[in-house]
Write a protein that holds these residues in place. Sequence first.
Motif, PDB file in Angstrom:
ATOM      1  N   UNK A   1      -7.288 -32.515 -17.880  1.00  0.00           N
ATOM      2  CA  UNK A   1      -7.893 -33.939 -18.656  1.00  0.00           C
ATOM      3  C   UNK A   1      -7.381 -34.158 -19.882  1.00  0.00           C
ATOM      4  N   UNK A   2      -7.166 -35.277 -20.428  1.00  0.00           N
ATOM      5  CA  UNK A   2      -6.664 -35.588 -21.764  1.00  0.00           C
ATOM      6  C   UNK A   2      -8.035 -36.381 -22.610  1.00  0.00           C
ATOM      7  N   UNK A   3      -7.885 -36.517 -23.792  1.00  0.00           N
ATOM      8  CA  UNK A   3      -8.929 -37.149 -24.536  1.00  0.00           C
ATOM      9  C   UNK A   3      -8.582 -37.927 -25.775  1.00  0.00           C
TER      10      UNK A   3
ATOM     11  N   UNK B   1      -7.415 -38.514 -11.670  1.00  0.00           N
ATOM     12  CA  UNK B   1      -7.706 -39.002 -10.385  1.00  0.00           C
ATOM     13  C   UNK B   1      -9.030 -39.783 -10.207  1.00  0.00           C
ATOM     14  N   UNK B   2      -9.549 -40.056 -11.445  1.00  0.00           N
ATOM     15  CA  UNK B   2     -10.948 -40.872 -11.734  1.00  0.00           C
ATOM     16  C   UNK B   2     -11.054 -41.372 -13.072  1.00  0.00           C
TER      17      UNK B   2
END
Length: 126
Positions: free
Chosen positions: A90-92, A54-55
């Motif tokens: 999150x993902x990275x 969402x960002x």
Amino acid sequence: MKKAIGHTVWAIAEGYIPPFSTGPAPEFTSHETACILNTSEEDAQVNIWIYFSDRDPIGPYKVTVPAKRTKHVRFNDLKDPEPIPTGTDYSSVIESDRPVVVQHSRLDSRQAENALLSTIAFPVTT
């Protein structure tokens, strides 16, 4: 080892830092870790980017992994350009100027019965 092993771009699709912990710190602090192995003859300059649903992404977080060494990078400890929020999916993406191997792990100590997961990151090949 004569030849460096690994890849220069890795992805970890699953990420989540539990917002609280049970047990003594820092050993039992809930955390996400990227374990980075550098088998090359030169230090690896690593950039870590964090992606959200969402960002906009944040990063890069800059890490040096010395030649012929391993470094365990707790995502909880990454502060610049900003701390990674806890309790948020999150993902990275991990980029290195040298081939490296990346493994992902999480310690979830929200309960007294701790949970640990670990998996190899996804290597991006060109």
